[in-house]
Design an enzyme around this catalytic site. Structure first.
Site, PDB file in Angstrom:
ATOM      1  N   TYR A 179      -1.424  -0.248  11.131  1.00 23.88           N
ATOM      2  CA  TYR A 179      -1.643  -0.969   9.866  1.00 23.88           C
ATOM      3  C   TYR A 179      -0.489  -0.708   8.903  1.00 23.88           C
ATOM      4  CZ  TYR A 179      -3.243  -1.486   5.020  1.00 23.88           C
ATOM      5  OH  TYR A 179      -3.315  -1.794   3.681  1.00 23.88           O
ATOM      6  N   LYS A 232       2.391  -3.286   7.294  1.00 21.40           N
ATOM      7  CA  LYS A 232       2.596  -3.492   5.849  1.00 21.40           C
ATOM      8  C   LYS A 232       4.039  -3.121   5.452  1.00 21.40           C
ATOM      9  CE  LYS A 232      -0.110  -4.530   3.078  1.00 21.40           C
ATOM     10  NZ  LYS A 232      -0.538  -5.881   2.588  1.00 21.40           N
ATOM     11  N   THR A 278       0.829  -1.206   0.000  1.00 18.17           N
ATOM     12  CA  THR A 278       0.000   0.000   0.000  1.00 18.17           C
ATOM     13  C   THR A 278       0.864   1.257   0.000  1.00 18.17           C
ATOM     14  OG1 THR A 278      -1.413   1.306   1.469  1.00 18.17           O
ATOM     15  CG2 THR A 278      -0.139  -0.400   2.518  1.00 18.17           C
ATOM     16  N   ASP A 279       0.297   2.345  -0.514  1.00 19.43           N
ATOM     17  CA  ASP A 279       1.022   3.623  -0.463  1.00 19.43           C
ATOM     18  C   ASP A 279       1.119   4.155   0.974  1.00 19.43           C
ATOM     19  OD1 ASP A 279      -1.639   4.351  -0.092  1.00 19.43           O
ATOM     20  OD2 ASP A 279      -1.595   6.023  -1.511  1.00 19.43           O
ATOM     21  N   GLU A 280       0.345   3.557   1.892  1.00 14.90           N
ATOM     22  CA  GLU A 280       0.360   4.070   3.270  1.00 14.90           C
ATOM     23  C   GLU A 280       1.708   3.832   3.958  1.00 14.90           C
ATOM     24  OE1 GLU A 280      -3.235   3.565   5.542  1.00 14.90           O
ATOM     25  OE2 GLU A 280      -4.443   3.406   3.730  1.00 14.90           O
TER      26      GLU A 280
HETATM   27  P1  NAD Z   1      -9.882  -7.049   2.913  1.00 17.64           P
HETATM   28  O1  NAD Z   1      -9.772  -6.781   4.380  1.00 17.64           O
HETATM   29  O2  NAD Z   1     -11.154  -6.795   2.194  1.00 17.64           O
HETATM   30  O3  NAD Z   1      -9.471  -8.575   2.628  1.00 17.64           O
HETATM   31  C1  NAD Z   1      -8.445  -9.238   3.309  1.00 17.64           C
HETATM   32  C2  NAD Z   1      -8.690 -10.744   3.172  1.00 17.64           C
HETATM   33  O4  NAD Z   1      -7.608 -11.425   3.839  1.00 17.64           O
HETATM   34  C3  NAD Z   1      -9.986 -11.216   3.844  1.00 17.64           C
HETATM   35  O5  NAD Z   1     -10.701 -12.059   2.957  1.00 17.64           O
HETATM   36  C4  NAD Z   1      -9.502 -11.978   5.067  1.00 17.64           C
HETATM   37  O6  NAD Z   1     -10.384 -13.034   5.446  1.00 17.64           O
HETATM   38  C5  NAD Z   1      -8.160 -12.498   4.604  1.00 17.64           C
HETATM   39  N1  NAD Z   1      -7.236 -12.792   5.714  1.00 17.64           N
HETATM   40  C6  NAD Z   1      -6.976 -12.020   6.793  1.00 17.64           C
HETATM   41  N2  NAD Z   1      -6.093 -12.634   7.602  1.00 17.64           N
HETATM   42  C7  NAD Z   1      -5.757 -13.807   6.999  1.00 17.64           C
HETATM   43  C8  NAD Z   1      -4.876 -14.867   7.334  1.00 17.64           C
HETATM   44  N3  NAD Z   1      -4.149 -14.854   8.465  1.00 17.64           N
HETATM   45  N4  NAD Z   1      -4.772 -15.921   6.480  1.00 17.64           N
HETATM   46  C9  NAD Z   1      -5.519 -15.969   5.334  1.00 17.64           C
HETATM   47  N5  NAD Z   1      -6.389 -14.993   4.984  1.00 17.64           N
HETATM   48  C10 NAD Z   1      -6.491 -13.919   5.796  1.00 17.64           C
HETATM   49  O7  NAD Z   1      -8.679  -6.210   2.273  1.00 17.64           O
HETATM   50  P2  NAD Z   1      -8.535  -5.594   0.815  1.00 17.64           P
HETATM   51  O8  NAD Z   1      -9.009  -4.195   0.843  1.00 17.64           O
HETATM   52  O9  NAD Z   1      -9.078  -6.533  -0.189  1.00 17.64           O
HETATM   53  O10 NAD Z   1      -6.943  -5.551   0.680  1.00 17.64           O
HETATM   54  C11 NAD Z   1      -6.221  -6.652   0.137  1.00 17.64           C
HETATM   55  C12 NAD Z   1      -4.733  -6.337   0.167  1.00 17.64           C
HETATM   56  O11 NAD Z   1      -4.480  -5.137  -0.566  1.00 17.64           O
HETATM   57  C13 NAD Z   1      -4.188  -6.089   1.580  1.00 17.64           C
HETATM   58  O12 NAD Z   1      -2.918  -6.675   1.669  1.00 17.64           O
HETATM   59  C14 NAD Z   1      -4.101  -4.576   1.677  1.00 17.64           C
HETATM   60  O13 NAD Z   1      -3.073  -4.188   2.570  1.00 17.64           O
HETATM   61  C15 NAD Z   1      -3.770  -4.202   0.245  1.00 17.64           C
HETATM   62  N6  NAD Z   1      -4.214  -2.865  -0.193  1.00 17.64           N
HETATM   63  C16 NAD Z   1      -5.500  -2.462   0.010  1.00 17.64           C
HETATM   64  C17 NAD Z   1      -5.901  -1.202  -0.437  1.00 17.64           C
HETATM   65  C18 NAD Z   1      -7.324  -0.722  -0.284  1.00 17.64           C
HETATM   66  O14 NAD Z   1      -7.613   0.431  -0.590  1.00 17.64           O
HETATM   67  N7  NAD Z   1      -8.258  -1.562   0.145  1.00 17.64           N
HETATM   68  C19 NAD Z   1      -4.969  -0.361  -1.072  1.00 17.64           C
HETATM   69  C20 NAD Z   1      -3.656  -0.810  -1.258  1.00 17.64           C
HETATM   70  C21 NAD Z   1      -3.293  -2.065  -0.811  1.00 17.64           C
HETATM   71  P1  TYD Z   2     -10.442   4.407   4.878  1.00 18.34           P
HETATM   72  O1  TYD Z   2     -11.466   3.954   3.878  1.00 18.34           O
HETATM   73  O2  TYD Z   2     -10.481   3.817   6.257  1.00 18.34           O
HETATM   74  O3  TYD Z   2      -9.012   4.237   4.216  1.00 18.34           O
HETATM   75  P2  TYD Z   2      -7.528   4.731   4.747  1.00 18.34           P
HETATM   76  O4  TYD Z   2      -7.626   5.312   6.094  1.00 18.34           O
HETATM   77  O5  TYD Z   2      -6.773   3.447   4.733  1.00 18.34           O
HETATM   78  O6  TYD Z   2      -7.067   5.718   3.742  1.00 18.34           O
HETATM   79  O7  TYD Z   2     -10.596   5.966   5.034  1.00 18.34           O
HETATM   80  C1  TYD Z   2     -10.411   6.846   3.939  1.00 18.34           C
HETATM   81  C2  TYD Z   2     -10.453   8.268   4.475  1.00 18.34           C
HETATM   82  O8  TYD Z   2     -11.762   8.520   4.983  1.00 18.34           O
HETATM   83  C3  TYD Z   2      -9.502   8.520   5.643  1.00 18.34           C
HETATM   84  O9  TYD Z   2      -8.974   9.831   5.519  1.00 18.34           O
HETATM   85  C4  TYD Z   2     -10.385   8.423   6.860  1.00 18.34           C
HETATM   86  C5  TYD Z   2     -11.723   8.933   6.355  1.00 18.34           C
HETATM   87  N1  TYD Z   2     -12.922   8.364   7.012  1.00 18.34           N
HETATM   88  C6  TYD Z   2     -13.914   9.217   7.533  1.00 18.34           C
HETATM   89  O10 TYD Z   2     -13.796  10.452   7.470  1.00 18.34           O
HETATM   90  N2  TYD Z   2     -15.017   8.652   8.115  1.00 18.34           N
HETATM   91  C7  TYD Z   2     -15.186   7.301   8.226  1.00 18.34           C
HETATM   92  O11 TYD Z   2     -16.191   6.842   8.803  1.00 18.34           O
HETATM   93  C8  TYD Z   2     -14.156   6.435   7.664  1.00 18.34           C
HETATM   94  C9  TYD Z   2     -14.278   4.937   7.747  1.00 18.34           C
HETATM   95  C10 TYD Z   2     -13.055   7.026   7.068  1.00 18.34           C
END
Ligand code: NAD
Ligand code: TYD
Length: 336
Positions: free
Chosen positions: A150, A154, A125-127
């Site tokens: 988090y 990562k 992630t970019d975070e």
């Molecule tokens: P999500 O939380 O929707 O899905 C995560 C999945 O991992 C779930 O299905 C969960 O059951 C499974 N999981 C958790 N712990 C586990 C374990 N110990 N063993 C096996 N499975 C396990 O997350 P997402 O949004 O789909 O993100 C997927 C990946 O992409 C993550 O690694 C996250 O850090 C990365 N990512 C997400 C975003 C975003 O905006 N959502 C952006 C950049 C990177």
């Molecule tokens: P989020 O979807 O949790 O992603 P991330 O924190 O990983 O970027 O949140 C996106 C942005 O929205 C973040 O700046 C936090 C804000 N946010 C709210 O303002 N209210 C909310 O209820 C949530 C879940 C997030």
């Protein structure tokens, strides 16, 4: 090719599995997921009877279980999506984040090394880069400076992945993507939460002053980027992925209300997230230049389609909201 996907029942993993089965008819996908609160097999209903796909419930920390699957399916390629992924949850307790995101990734790396996998893709992630001021963008050479538990978990995983490449020559590639949105996103993340609340005429909780900026990308564009990296990414490299769509949270929430013809009076400012990163913005010129990838969705189009998806699939998110999520929601917004 048979690909082991971890975390495939989550938001991005389930989109990726559907995309890969459509795009590469000759591939087989083995999905391993622990089915935490975020894992939902309903996301994969469309492919569950596909003979090229199999699901195995289990934990990436469970070494013998993963090794057995590698043997059974002769796996040579692994894409690691499995993670605890929600910043707010990591603030309430980081142990599971350390366990899955760091220890779990290390277990996969050890196995990949011993079994000489041909490619290990770490979905990051970019975070990990921390927070930006008003100007500038993250590049792949921006120093790692994670702020939330988090992001720290990562970043730790990224360091391990790169160390296995440097020390043992493991063929790894890391992707660092900005905030995703689209179908099947768990309704505690900003965009689906706001859509669901607006559709139910509930308050929309905006943290702090609402001026935190995120750089949004449609999940379908993230999937094509991982596909490009999987096939053409240079070993040992990091690729940033972004959708060139920076928006302040408040503007985004107003846009959702506007699309749904709901009043802005639903917006409720609540206590800010501790340590809330101010701005993320990603420079994805490396993947664009080197691998010829670029995002296809404009934010306007992607958001419109996503709102349409949540309107059409109310039973999907309503089932989630009626379960464990309710208790979580209460705890998270208590006192705000
Ligand atoms: P999500 O939380 O929707 O899905 C995560 C999945 O991992 C779930 O299905 C969960 O059951 C499974 N999981 C958790 N712990 C586990 C374990 N110990 N063993 C096996 N499975 C396990 O997350 P997402 O949004 O789909 O993100 C997927 C990946 O992409 C993550 O690694 C996250 O850090 C990365 N990512 C997400 C975003 C975003 O905006 N959502 C952006 C950049 C990177
Ligand atoms: P989020 O979807 O949790 O992603 P991330 O924190 O990983 O970027 O949140 C996106 C942005 O929205 C973040 O700046 C936090 C804000 N946010 C709210 O303002 N209210 C909310 O209820 C949530 C879940 C997030």
């Amino acid at each position: 090719m048979t690909i082991l996907i971890t975390g495939g029942a989550g938001f991005i993993g389930s989109n990726f599995i559907q995309y890969m089965l459509r795009k590469h008819p000759e591939y087989r996908i083995v999905n391993v997921d622990k089915l935490t609160y975020a894992g939902n097999l309903e996301n994969l209903e469309e492919v569950e009877d596909d003979p090229r796909y199999s699901f195995h419930e289990g934990d990436i920390c469970d070494r013998p279980f993963i090794v057995e699957l590698l043997h059974k399916y002769r796996i040579e390629t692994l894409v690691n999506f499995a993670a605890e992924s929600h910043v707010d949850r990591s603030i309430h307790g980081a142990s599971e984040f350390v366990r899955t995101n760091i220890v779990g990734t290390n277990v996969l790396l050890e196995i990949a090394k011993e079994h000489k996998l041909k490619k290990f893709i770490q979905v990051s992630t970019d975070e990990v880069y921390g927070s930006l001021g008003a100007e500038g963008k993250f590049t792949e050479t921006t120093p790692i400076h994670p702020n939330s538990p988090y992001a720290a978990s990562k970043a730790s995983a990224d360091m391990l992945v790169l160390a296995y490449h440097h020390t043992f020559g493991l063929p790894v590639v890391i992707t660092r993507c900005s905030n995703n949105y689209g179908p099947y996103q768990f309704p505690e993340k900003l965009i689906p939460l706001m859509i669901a609340n607006a559709l139910s005429d509930k308050p929309l909780p905006v943290y702090g002053d609402g001026m935190n900026v995120r750089d949004w990308i449609h999940v379908a564009d993230h999937c094509t980027a991982i596909d490009a990296v999987l096939h053409h990414g240079a070993i040992g490299q990091v690729y940033n992925i972004g959708g060139n769509s920076e928006r302040a949270n408040l503007d985004l929430v107003k846009l959702i209300l506007h699309h749904l013809a709901k009043p802005e009076s639903l917006i409720t400012f609540v206590k800010d997230r501790p340590g809330h990163d101010r701005r993320y913005a990603i420079d994805s010129s490396k993947i664009q230049k080197e691998l010829g990838w670029k995002p296809q969705y404009s934010f306007e189009q992607g958001l419109k389609e996503t709102i349409g998806w949540y309107q059409k699939h109310q039973s999907w998110w309503k089932r989630i909201l009626s379960g464990e999520y309710q208790q979580y929601y209460k705890k998270m917004y208590e006192g705000r």
